[in-house]
Design a protein around this motif. Structure first.
Motif, PDB file in Angstrom:
ATOM      1  N   SER A  82     -25.620  -2.686  21.197  1.00 39.37           N
ATOM      2  CA  SER A  82     -26.485  -1.874  22.060  1.00 39.37           C
ATOM      3  C   SER A  82     -25.706  -1.138  23.131  1.00 39.37           C
ATOM      4  O   SER A  82     -26.002  -0.003  23.466  1.00 39.37           O
ATOM      5  CB  SER A  82     -27.530  -2.783  22.716  1.00 39.37           C
ATOM      6  N   GLY A  83     -24.653  -1.776  23.706  1.00 38.34           N
ATOM      7  CA  GLY A  83     -23.982  -1.162  24.848  1.00 38.34           C
ATOM      8  C   GLY A  83     -24.825  -1.310  26.088  1.00 38.34           C
ATOM      9  O   GLY A  83     -25.920  -1.878  26.089  1.00 38.34           O
ATOM     10  N   SER A  84     -24.338  -0.784  27.207  1.00 38.37           N
ATOM     11  CA  SER A  84     -25.061  -0.920  28.479  1.00 38.37           C
ATOM     12  C   SER A  84     -25.537   0.438  28.950  1.00 38.37           C
ATOM     13  O   SER A  84     -24.965   1.478  28.630  1.00 38.37           O
ATOM     14  CB  SER A  84     -24.145  -1.554  29.525  1.00 38.37           C
ATOM     15  N   ALA A  85     -26.557   0.396  29.749  1.00 40.64           N
ATOM     16  CA  ALA A  85     -27.130   1.642  30.271  1.00 40.64           C
ATOM     17  C   ALA A  85     -26.399   2.108  31.507  1.00 40.64           C
ATOM     18  O   ALA A  85     -26.598   3.254  31.930  1.00 40.64           O
ATOM     19  CB  ALA A  85     -28.607   1.418  30.573  1.00 40.64           C
ATOM     20  N   VAL A  94     -22.909  -4.323  31.874  1.00 44.03           N
ATOM     21  CA  VAL A  94     -23.806  -5.467  31.992  1.00 44.03           C
ATOM     22  C   VAL A  94     -23.587  -6.439  30.839  1.00 44.03           C
ATOM     23  O   VAL A  94     -23.700  -7.666  30.990  1.00 44.03           O
ATOM     24  CB  VAL A  94     -25.271  -4.987  32.043  1.00 44.03           C
ATOM     25  N   GLU A  95     -23.212  -5.888  29.644  1.00 47.37           N
ATOM     26  CA  GLU A  95     -23.028  -6.782  28.506  1.00 47.37           C
ATOM     27  C   GLU A  95     -21.883  -7.752  28.745  1.00 47.37           C
ATOM     28  O   GLU A  95     -21.916  -8.896  28.290  1.00 47.37           O
ATOM     29  CB  GLU A  95     -22.790  -5.981  27.210  1.00 47.37           C
ATOM     30  N   GLU A  96     -20.848  -7.307  29.483  1.00 48.81           N
ATOM     31  CA  GLU A  96     -19.744  -8.224  29.794  1.00 48.81           C
ATOM     32  C   GLU A  96     -20.211  -9.339  30.720  1.00 48.81           C
ATOM     33  O   GLU A  96     -19.800 -10.498  30.586  1.00 48.81           O
ATOM     34  CB  GLU A  96     -18.585  -7.450  30.426  1.00 48.81           C
ATOM     35  N   LYS A  97     -21.095  -9.001  31.659  1.00 45.75           N
ATOM     36  CA  LYS A  97     -21.628 -10.041  32.543  1.00 45.75           C
ATOM     37  C   LYS A  97     -22.492 -11.030  31.770  1.00 45.75           C
ATOM     38  O   LYS A  97     -22.469 -12.238  32.037  1.00 45.75           O
ATOM     39  CB  LYS A  97     -22.442  -9.400  33.663  1.00 45.75           C
ATOM     40  N   VAL A  98     -23.278 -10.499  30.828  1.00 43.94           N
ATOM     41  CA  VAL A  98     -24.117 -11.391  30.024  1.00 43.94           C
ATOM     42  C   VAL A  98     -23.245 -12.375  29.235  1.00 43.94           C
ATOM     43  O   VAL A  98     -23.528 -13.574  29.156  1.00 43.94           O
ATOM     44  CB  VAL A  98     -25.019 -10.565  29.083  1.00 43.94           C
ATOM     45  N   TYR A 129     -33.039   1.172  24.135  1.00 48.03           N
ATOM     46  CA  TYR A 129     -32.573  -0.102  23.613  1.00 48.03           C
ATOM     47  C   TYR A 129     -31.122  -0.384  23.994  1.00 48.03           C
ATOM     48  O   TYR A 129     -30.303  -0.787  23.182  1.00 48.03           O
ATOM     49  CB  TYR A 129     -32.759  -0.176  22.087  1.00 48.03           C
ATOM     50  N   ARG A 130     -30.827  -0.185  25.262  1.00 50.99           N
ATOM     51  CA  ARG A 130     -29.543  -0.567  25.821  1.00 50.99           C
ATOM     52  C   ARG A 130     -29.779  -1.689  26.828  1.00 50.99           C
ATOM     53  O   ARG A 130     -30.786  -1.718  27.508  1.00 50.99           O
ATOM     54  CB  ARG A 130     -28.865   0.621  26.492  1.00 50.99           C
ATOM     55  N   ILE A 131     -28.804  -2.593  26.919  1.00 56.60           N
ATOM     56  CA  ILE A 131     -28.956  -3.752  27.799  1.00 56.60           C
ATOM     57  C   ILE A 131     -28.950  -3.288  29.247  1.00 56.60           C
ATOM     58  O   ILE A 131     -28.063  -2.552  29.685  1.00 56.60           O
ATOM     59  CB  ILE A 131     -27.811  -4.752  27.560  1.00 56.60           C
ATOM     60  N   HIS A 164     -38.162  -2.283  29.395  1.00 58.63           N
ATOM     61  CA  HIS A 164     -39.067  -1.807  28.349  1.00 58.63           C
ATOM     62  C   HIS A 164     -39.396  -2.916  27.350  1.00 58.63           C
ATOM     63  O   HIS A 164     -40.536  -3.069  26.930  1.00 58.63           O
ATOM     64  CB  HIS A 164     -38.421  -0.611  27.629  1.00 58.63           C
ATOM     65  N   SER A 165     -38.380  -3.671  26.952  1.00 66.92           N
ATOM     66  CA  SER A 165     -38.562  -4.781  26.011  1.00 66.92           C
ATOM     67  C   SER A 165     -37.459  -5.794  26.255  1.00 66.92           C
ATOM     68  O   SER A 165     -36.509  -5.533  26.984  1.00 66.92           O
ATOM     69  CB  SER A 165     -38.533  -4.284  24.564  1.00 66.92           C
ATOM     70  N   PHE A 166     -37.636  -6.934  25.642  1.00 60.05           N
ATOM     71  CA  PHE A 166     -36.608  -7.964  25.802  1.00 60.05           C
ATOM     72  C   PHE A 166     -36.506  -8.788  24.528  1.00 60.05           C
ATOM     73  O   PHE A 166     -37.422  -8.811  23.697  1.00 60.05           O
ATOM     74  CB  PHE A 166     -36.932  -8.866  26.999  1.00 60.05           C
ATOM     75  N   ILE A 167     -35.360  -9.469  24.422  1.00 60.35           N
ATOM     76  CA  ILE A 167     -35.122 -10.453  23.352  1.00 60.35           C
ATOM     77  C   ILE A 167     -34.809 -11.780  24.038  1.00 60.35           C
ATOM     78  O   ILE A 167     -33.898 -11.862  24.852  1.00 60.35           O
ATOM     79  CB  ILE A 167     -33.957 -10.039  22.435  1.00 60.35           C
ATOM     80  N   GLY A 168     -35.580 -12.774  23.714  1.00 61.55           N
ATOM     81  CA  GLY A 168     -35.358 -14.094  24.299  1.00 61.55           C
ATOM     82  C   GLY A 168     -34.619 -15.004  23.333  1.00 61.55           C
ATOM     83  O   GLY A 168     -34.984 -15.086  22.157  1.00 61.55           O
ATOM     84  N   VAL A 169     -33.588 -15.678  23.843  1.00 65.89           N
ATOM     85  CA  VAL A 169     -32.807 -16.615  23.034  1.00 65.89           C
ATOM     86  C   VAL A 169     -32.994 -18.013  23.635  1.00 65.89           C
ATOM     87  O   VAL A 169     -32.663 -18.240  24.801  1.00 65.89           O
ATOM     88  CB  VAL A 169     -31.312 -16.239  23.023  1.00 65.89           C
ATOM     89  N   LEU A 170     -33.529 -18.923  22.849  1.00 68.20           N
ATOM     90  CA  LEU A 170     -33.782 -20.290  23.295  1.00 68.20           C
ATOM     91  C   LEU A 170     -32.743 -21.212  22.646  1.00 68.20           C
ATOM     92  O   LEU A 170     -32.716 -21.371  21.436  1.00 68.20           O
ATOM     93  CB  LEU A 170     -35.191 -20.741  22.915  1.00 68.20           C
ATOM     94  N   ASP A 171     -31.872 -21.770  23.478  1.00 65.10           N
ATOM     95  CA  ASP A 171     -30.866 -22.745  23.020  1.00 65.10           C
ATOM     96  C   ASP A 171     -31.218 -24.082  23.651  1.00 65.10           C
ATOM     97  O   ASP A 171     -30.917 -24.326  24.810  1.00 65.10           O
ATOM     98  CB  ASP A 171     -29.465 -22.293  23.438  1.00 65.10           C
ATOM     99  N   ILE A 172     -31.919 -24.909  22.891  1.00 65.95           N
ATOM    100  CA  ILE A 172     -32.419 -26.168  23.447  1.00 65.95           C
ATOM    101  C   ILE A 172     -31.955 -27.316  22.561  1.00 65.95           C
ATOM    102  O   ILE A 172     -31.634 -27.131  21.380  1.00 65.95           O
ATOM    103  CB  ILE A 172     -33.955 -26.112  23.582  1.00 65.95           C
ATOM    104  N   TYR A 173     -31.927 -28.491  23.166  1.00 69.13           N
ATOM    105  CA  TYR A 173     -31.407 -29.672  22.490  1.00 69.13           C
ATOM    106  C   TYR A 173     -32.212 -29.989  21.232  1.00 69.13           C
ATOM    107  O   TYR A 173     -33.413 -29.762  21.154  1.00 69.13           O
ATOM    108  CB  TYR A 173     -31.444 -30.877  23.424  1.00 69.13           C
TER     109      TYR A 173
END
Length: 1649
Positions: free
Chosen positions: A8-11, A16-20, A56-58, A254-263
């Motif tokens: 996606s790259g950053s806006a 921002v992608e490096e910070k993420v 659709y850029r982070i 505008h939109s988001f993608i959620g990533v759930l990393d749980i035990y």
């Protein structure tokens, strides 16, 4: 996340992608830890939302965490670690910026060393620390804040080291100025006294007043741990808030993608509150997964009206209700937490009363009242109630928090701000969700004095609320699932546990999903989407106005099977794989169209380019060709002019150069020819004079050499004859005593010898006369020949002068005539030569043509022959290589057989030697055991004079230790050279000992029978008893004399240790000869006395008759009155029996000595006979020859004898020269040392101080001594050295901390010093004592593996030292120059090297026996009976749950037991410094034992011959191979010893039906014998109904195919077989002069030299 950031790259330009991505290493370092199943396990739940704009850029991200495992901060299970950040800090403690934290190794802190595994293999914590700091910097956390974080973390570590001491049962204290607490207070910026006070006290507030109460040591420790957990949790929340603040974006999302990393689902041996919450969260997520995958999928099919059968699936809503519903587990837990005196036990009782027998998913363990079981969707889990209430309350003492809030360190109070202030700006998202740590607004209301503790929510309540918010988020989005499956539970690479994987897939519902996908339609398109996508596959005529009908028509043409798709109301549903097929058709259609377009465009473009390039090329060619023609014409004109100029100039130069060279050449020739003529003349003159000088000099040299040689030969003959005469005289003196009978028998032979001697004398006289005549004739002949030579030389000179004068005239005339004839002849020859040349030219041309033809034929034949030779050479080389390989293999087998035979002989010899020692000890005990009661003694001898006389009971008991010590003091050390010679007589000695033992037993039985008879009816006569006692006393006195003479002989031999002691004429030699004669005389006397005693005993037995006459009774009464009582008779008989026994043993020893001496004399007589015969043969041969040949033969014999003697003398001279040179070197070294010492003393004392000043103590510096790598000890300290270094040295004690092989080095350095002193007696004594002491140690502690391994290593090292420093070139290749100086100089210890090699072989065999005894009980249980792979056999173990079914019963051995034992063996051998090649041989023997015993038990047990057991064996063998690979022992040959077992396991697993299977079995099982293969096939037992037994016809087929194989008919392998051992030479790089002797060995009496 990395994929999203890359795609996606950053806006913005802030990346921002490096910070993420940078947030990941931070969260892993503070939230991940090593567990028993994962080296980087996430110990908290994380949900991150990545926001995107309209393009659709982070633009940012937000993170939420769930249930951090705080208990890990203060406690870790075995093989687990704390959070990574602590170990990263400890690994970076040496950095300058971290010195203020006062950190060290992770093992120094209580919170990081509990797991016992502070290091993760392949992970560098220091590098990970650098990555974490970079990530913090990238996320905007400044250096000051980073150091603040590290200070808090370091403070937590130091807080864990704070210790408490109990004052009484209810109070405790902290030691004053406690270092860990002071460091913690310094880092946190708090007051030491205040923190120390509140760690040991707590405040209790009531309605009226407040109390301060001391707490116990356990409560203080729990409060300390709770404070540490609370600080870490606050720090974790603070870091998460700052990460969210850095990732927050002001741009509208505008939109988001959620990533759930749980035990994931967790179950351990002990499951607590954390596992309960984790499994509760997994139940909720599994419910959402079921709802999404099963319910929504089937509802879609029903809505589209597709024919479909509903599928049942597991619904876990009852389990969720059990946990979170009213009066559920969490509700009851919160209720119990509110109770004033609520405990874990009361909460457990409430659970049993509420849910037991009411809910099917809730159970109670049988043997526990403090646990409960919940049936989760994955498995049953047993939870321990202990600690649930404390963890749910999560209480910390408020006074401790106040102390931290008052800190001078600014960052620390920020962690404990009010909850509203501590919330990060990014925690409130646009969706309005509330984070976990936010409190409701109602908590702020109430009375002012009310504490926050009353309104604080429990951990379970907070977790349930955050979980509900998470489920709302998941339900509002389109979820996608990634299921992580663990291949095994042991973190092993390349290991896949199928049963465990299927278990996880079934628990996650993946198998149900696969079933639905297989039965349903996973792919779907709307009609419009399908038309738009696949319009390219339709023709124009297929397109209709009705899109639905158009799609149906196209699908009927493209997919012929109508079951592969279904038409719904609004969508088309496809089965798996159909969309991919349509995509392939579409891609092929588009590809063909693209290729057609590309073809046309590319052709048009290339045509235009070609025409343009052609026009340009023609124009360029026209101009270039004109320019080249003009240049060429100009070149031709210049070339012509230059050629003319060069011609004339070169002619001038060459002419001038020729003239100069000609003039120089003529001048050189004139000078050179004159010089050569003068040199030739001088050379001829010098040679003539040199010949004259050489003639006279050579004559003089030959005469002097002849005279000197004759003088030397005569002198050598005299010396040798004198020496031989002395030897002959000594032999004759010896023969004078022992060969009298031989002389009587050979009187005639002496007369013959005298006659022959007379003949020899006469021949010598004749020879002398002839020699005198010969010398006279030679003198006359020489004088006459000299005169004739002088006359002849004069005549020759005059004749030569006349010939020279006449020859000149004749030569001139002849030359003129010859020149005339030559001129005429040349004219005629010229014509003939021209004619011949023409003819020869024609003939040669014809001959050349013929030769060419023959050459071509010969070449063809040559090529054919070469080809044939090459083929034959190849065949011969191949056959030779095959023969060579076979011969080498056969030689290796023969060599191994010889080694094995030799080592078996050594083993048998050691066994016989031990048996001999045991028998010897038994005999000495039987001889020396004192009998109680009164003993009859001789009145002429005291009890102290002989060890065979007796005294009273008191003296007897006192003399026991003295008698036992005397033999040890008088025992002379065993000579190893004599030991080597006596090895051949071991069997004879064993037979003699057996005979003696039998005779001894027989005599004891006779004595017992006679004693019984004597007690019944004593009829022995008193007179005969007195006569026998007198004879016994006489024999004892004679025995004493013999013993005294033997002691004198020992003293004479021990007075001097030089070789001259045994020389003829020495005192010891004289004493020995005298003793020999006296012993032989005494032996005859003793034999006669023994015969007399035996005859008397026989007569006594015959005289005793069972008649009760009156005369017998009267005699008996008289004897009884003389003996006074019955006891004296018994004692007298016992004394007589012991005396007879002693005399017999002494006679046997005297007899053996006499036989040995007689044997030696017989050997000398035999050698004299052979020498006499040889002399007689020579005399007979000389007498048969003519006189001249006789003289030549005698001269030849004498010359050979003299040359041999000369060579021997030269060897002795060379040896003496070597010793002289060596002594000179030693003298120089000692003189140099003495000079250095004198110079050092003179330098330290000045003359002024001697005269004027008084004497003062001066510190004289000691020069560092240059050690020579030798150890000096006194002869009397030898036994002490052997005792401290060998007999009393324990490998587990002192020897573990020593240099490997230190005893061997010390012994060799002592041997070096004895060699340096040239003391052969000391060398022999030390080596003999060493070898005997090692044997004693191994006999005493031979069952201890460490002892046997230790002395095997030291024996090999001692052997290598003897080789390395022997002075032989083959062993000195790897030595340094200093080590070469340490070589032995006086003695060759090759025989002792062989003895040490034999001793090492015996120790190795004993080591193998110890290994076998240790491993044998483990092998069958660990390799066959124990199930390493659970469930393979199909029988589920009873009494165990699924997760603990691999635990073996107590008392049984597993494969891990065998591997641990192998590790123990390997570590002990490496610790003792054993040679690597020897370790490989030991490991090979161990693996052979394992394979042989396993295979033998497999062949004898029918229950083990099954397919599953074969798989089990293959797995166990692979574990053994992995062990070999880990230890780098794959090339040791150990794997090959397991080949029969591997093939047996493969035989159990392969198919056993067809002929092809039989062929495969025959080719595969080449290491098994035919009997073993047939036995395994007969014993094969099916486990389930899918298998069949091996048919009889198949077994017969196997037997028919294997009938030609030549193998052993033996069924079982020889488990006792020991491979032949070798000891490859392994030189040591350790310098002897650097070795230090530790004081713990107790060797202070030896000193370094």
């Amino acid at each position: 996340m990395r994929y999203f950031a890359t795609v996606s790259g950053s806006a913005s330009e802030a990346n921002v992608e490096e910070k993420v991505l940078a947030s990941n290493p931070i969260m892993e370092s503070i939230g991940n830890a090593k567990t028993t199943r994962n080296d980087n396990s996430s110990r908290f739940g994380k949900y991150i939302e990545i926001g995107f704009d309209k393009r659709y850029r982070i633009i940012g991200a937000n993170m939420r965490t769930y249930l951090l495992e705080k208990s890990r901060v203060v406690f870790q299970a075995e093989e687990e670690r704390n959070y990574h950040i602590f170990y990263q800090l400890c690994a970076s403690a040496k950095l300058p910026e971290f010195k203020m934290l006062r950190l060290g190794n992770a093992n120094n802190f209580h919170y990081t060393k509990q797991g016992g595994s502070p290091v993760i293999e392949g992970v560098d914590d220091a590098k990970e620390m650098a990555h974490t700091r970079q990530a913090c910097t990238l996320l905007g956390i400044s250096e000051s804040y980073q150091m603040g974080i590290f200070r808090i973390l370091a403070g937590i570590l130091h807080l864990g080291n704070v210790g408490f001491t109990s004052r009484d049962s209810d109070s405790c204290t902290i030691p004053p100025k406690h270092e860990p607490l002071s460091i913690f207070c310094d880092l946190m910026g708090v007051d030491y006294e205040e923190m120390c006070h509140w760690l040991c006290h707590r405040k209790l507030a009531t309605a009226a007043e407040t109390y301060i109460k001391p707490i116990s040591k356990l409560q203080a420790t729990n409060a300390r741990d709770a404070l540490a957990k609370h600080i870490y949790a606050k720090l974790f929340t603070w870091i998460v808030d700052h990460v969210n603040q850095a990732l927050h974006s002001a741009v509208k999302q505008h939109s988001f993608i959620g990533v759930l990393d749980i035990y994931g689902f967790e179950t351990f041996e002990i499951n607590s509150f954390e596992q309960f919450c984790i499994n509760y969260a997994n139940e909720k997520l599994q419910q959402q997964f079921n709802m999404h995958v099963f319910k929504l999928e089937q509802e879609e099919y029903m809505k589209e009206q597709i024919p479909w059968t509903l599928i049942d699936f597991y619904d876990n809503q009852p389990c969720i209700n059990l946990i979170e519903s009213k009066l559920g587990i969490l509700d009851l837990l919160d209720e119990e937490c509110k109770m004033p005196k609520g405990t874990d036990d009361t909460w457990a009782q409430k659970l049993y009363n509420t849910h037991l027998n009411k809910c099917a998913l809730f159970e109670k363990p049988r043997l526990s009242n403090k646990a409960f079981i919940i049936q989760h969707f994955a498995d049953k889990v047993e939870y321990q109630c202990e600690g649930f209430l404390e963890k749910n309350k999560d209480t910390v003492f408020e006074e401790q928090i106040k102390v931290l809030k008052s800190s001078k360190f600014k960052m620390l109070p920020e962690l404990f701000q009010d909850d509203e202030k501590a919330i990060s700006p990014t925690s409130a998202t646009s969706s309005g969700r509330t984070p976990l740590t936010r409190m409701p607004s109602k908590a702020t209301k109430g009375r002012p004095g009310q504490t926050a503790k009353e309104h604080k929510k429990t951990v379970g309540h907070q977790f349930r609320n955050s979980l509900h918010l998470l489920m709302e988020t998941l339900n509002a989005t389109t979820p996608h699932y990634v299921r992580c499956i663990k291949p095994n539970d042991f973190k092993f690479p390349f290991t896949f546990d199928e049963k465990r994987a299927v278990q996880q897939l079934r628990a996650c519902g993946v198998l149900e999903t696969i079933r639905i996908s297989a039965a349903g339609f996973p792919s779907r398109w709307t009609y419009q989407e399908f038309f738009s996508r696949y319009r390219v596959l339709m023709k124009q005529k297929d397109v209709l106005s009705d899109r639905k009908q158009t799609c149906k028509n196209v699908l009927e043409k493209l997919i012929l099977d109508k079951d592969k798709y279904q038409f719904g109301k609004t969508k088309i549903f496809f089965r798996a794989g159909q969309v991919a097929y349509l995509e392939k058709l579409r891609a092929d259609k588009l590809r063909a169209a693209c290729i057609r377009i590309q073809k046309t465009i590319r052709g048009w473009l290339l045509r235009k380019k070609y025409l343009r390039m052609r026009t340009a090329a023609i124009t360029v060619q026209r101009y270039v060709r004109g320019y080249q023609a003009r240049c060429y014409a100009k070149f031709l004109r210049r070339t012509q002019a230059a050629t003319v100029l060069q011609k004339y100039w070169r002619m001038f130069i060459v002419r001038r150069r020729y003239k100069v060279k000609r003039a120089a050449t003529v001048a050189l020739q004139s000078y050179l020819r004159g010089y050569l003529a003068r040199n030739r003349y001088h050379k001829i003159l010098r040679e003539h004079k040199a010949v004259i000088i050489q003639k006279w000099v050579r004559g003089w040299l030959a005469r002097t050499y002849y005279k000197r040689s004759m003088h030397a030969i005569i002198y050598l003959q005299c010396c040798f004859r004198r020496m031989m005469a002395k030897r002959e005289l000594k032999k004759l003196k010896i023969e004078a005593r022992s060969v009298e009978r031989y002389k009587k028998l050979h009187i005639g032979m002496e007369n013959k010898i005298m006659q022959l001697q007379r003949k020899v004398d006469e021949q010598n006289k004749d020879y002398k006369c002839l020699m005198e005549k010969l010398t006279n004739l030679e003198g006359i002949y020489n004088s006459e020949t000299e005169k004739l030579r002088n006359d002849l030389e004069r005549l020759q000179l005059s004749e030569e002068e006349a010939k020279i004068a006449t020859g000149r005239v004749l030569s001139l005339q002849e030359e003129i005539a010859k020149l005339r004839k030559d001129l005429e002849q040349t004219r005629s020859d010229k014509k003939s030569i021209e004619e011949r040349a023409d003819r020869y030219k024609q003939e040669t041309e014809q001959l050349v043509s013929n030769l060419k033809e023959e050459n071509t034929l010969l070449k063809q034949e040559k090529e054919a022959l070469n080809h044939r030779i090459v083929e034959q050479a190849k065949e011969m080389t191949e056959t030779m290589e095959k023969k060579l390989v076979e011969e080498t293999k056969q030689l290796e087998l023969d060599l191994n057989d010889e080694r094995l035979r030799y080592q078996n002989l050594l083993n048998e010899f050691s066994r016989l030697e031990e048996r001999y020692d045991d028998l010897k000890e038994e005999m000495t005990l039987m001889v020396n055991v004192p009998k109680p009661g009164h003993k009859r003694t001789d009145s002429t001898h005291s009890s102290n004079e002989s060890e065979y006389t007796f005294s009273s009971e008191i003296a007897d008991t006192e003399d026991i230790p003295l008698r036992t010590e005397e033999p040890s003091e008088k025992k002379v050390p065993l000579d190893m050279s004599l030991f080597l010679k006596l090895q051949k007589r071991v069997t004879e000695l064993e037979q003699e000992k057996q005979v003696m033992q039998d005779e001894l037993d027989r005599k004891e039985e006779q004595v017992l029978r006679s004693k019984a008879k004597e007690e019944e009816r004593p009829q022995i006569r008193g007179a005969e008893l007195e006569y026998e006692s007198l004879k016994r006393q006489e024999l004892e006195s004679e025995n004493k004399k013999l013993k005294n003479e033997l002691n004198e002989l020992r003293k004479a031999l021990s007075e001097k240790s030089a070789p001259e002691v045994t020389a003829p004429g020495a005192p010891a030699y004289c004493v020995l000869m005298e003793q020999l004669t006296s012993v032989s005389e005494e032996l005859d006397v003793r034999k006669e006395e023994v015969l007399i005693l035996r005859s008397q005993l026989v007569s006594q037995k015959e005289a005793i008759q069972p008649k009760n006459t009156m005369t017998d009774s009267t005699i008996l009464l008289e004897d009884v009155q003389k003996m006074k009582d019955k006891g004296e008779i018994a004692q007298a008989y016992i004394g007589l029996k012991e005396t007879n026994r002693l005399l017999e043993s002494q006679l046997q020893s005297q007899k053996r000595n006499h036989e040995n001496e007689a044997e030696a004399l017989r050997g000398e007589i035999q050698s004299l006979k052979e020498e006499n015969n040889r002399q007689q043969q020579l005399l007979a041969q000389n007498l048969q020859l003519p006189p001249e040949a006789r003289i030549e033969a005698s001269l030849q014999h004498e010359i050979t004898r003299l040359t041999n003697e000369n060579l021997d003398l030269m060897e002795q001279l060379e040896k003496q020269d070597k010793t002289v040179r060596k002594l000179k070197k030693q003298l120089k070294v000692f003189a140099k040392k003495i000079g250095e010492l004198e110079v050092g003393q003179m330098e330290n004392i000045s003359p002024g101080q001697i005269i004027d000043e008084p004497i003062r103590p001066v510190n004289i510096p000691r020069k560092e001594k240059d050690f020579q790598g030798m150890l000096e000890y006194k002869k009397e300290d030898e036994q002490k050295l052997v005792k401290n270094l060998i007999l009393e040295l324990k490998p587990r004690g002192v020897a573990v901390n020593l240099i490997p092989g230190l005893p061997a080095y010390i012994l060799f350095m002592c041997v070096r010093h004895a060699d340096y002193l040239n003391d052969d007696q000391k060398v022999r004594s030390l080596l003999t004592s060493t070898i005997n002491s090692i044997k004693k140690v191994l006999k005493k502690r031979g069952d201890d593996f460490e002892t046997v391994s230790f002395w095997l290593s030291n024996t090999c090292r001692f052997l290598h030292c003897l080789k390395q420093y022997s002075g032989e070139e083959g062993f000195m290749k790897h030595n340094t120059s200093r080590q070469n100086e340490h070589c032995l100089t006086n003695f060759d210890l090759a025989e002792y090297r062989q003895v040490l090699s034999d001793l090492a072989i015996q120790i190795y065999q004993q080591l193998v026996r110890v290994l076998e005894n240790i491993l044998q009980p483990m092998i069958v249980s660990g390799m066959l009976e124990h199930e390493t792979i659970q469930g393979v056999s199909g029988v589920k173990p009873t009494g165990l749950r699924k997760r603990t079914s691999s635990i073996a019963d107590e008392g049984t051995y597993t494969l891990d037991s065998i591997l641990r034992q192998l590790n123990s063996f390997h570590s002990v051998m490496c610790q003792h410094g054993m040679d690597p090649e020897l370790i490989k041989q030991v490991v090979k023997q161990m693996f052979y034992i394992v394979g042989a015993i396993t295979l033998n038990n497999l062949l004898l047990r029918k229950d083990m011959c099954s397919w599953s057991k074969g798989m089990q064996i293959r797995y166990n063998v692979s574990q053994l191979e992995e062990w070999l690979r880990d230890k780098n022992l794959m090339n040791s040959g150990a794997k090959e010893t397991l080949e029969p077992l591997i093939q047996a396991a493969q035989l159990l697993q392969v198919k056993k039906k067809t002929d092809d299977d039989a062929e495969a079995i025959c080719s595969m099982c080449n290491a098994l014998t035919t009997a073993q293969i047939v036995k395994v096939l007969n014993l094969y037992t099916p486990v389930n109904e899918f298998e069949e037994r091996v048919s009889v016809s198949f077994i017969r087929t196997i037997q028919m195919r294997l009938r030609d194989r030549k193998d052993s008919p033996q069924l079982l392998m020889d488990a006792k077989h020991i491979f032949p051992v070798t000891f490859p030479f392994n030189p040591s790089s350790l310098a002897l002069e650097t070795i230090q002797i530790p004081a713990s060995l107790g060797l202070g009496f030896i000193s370094r030299v």
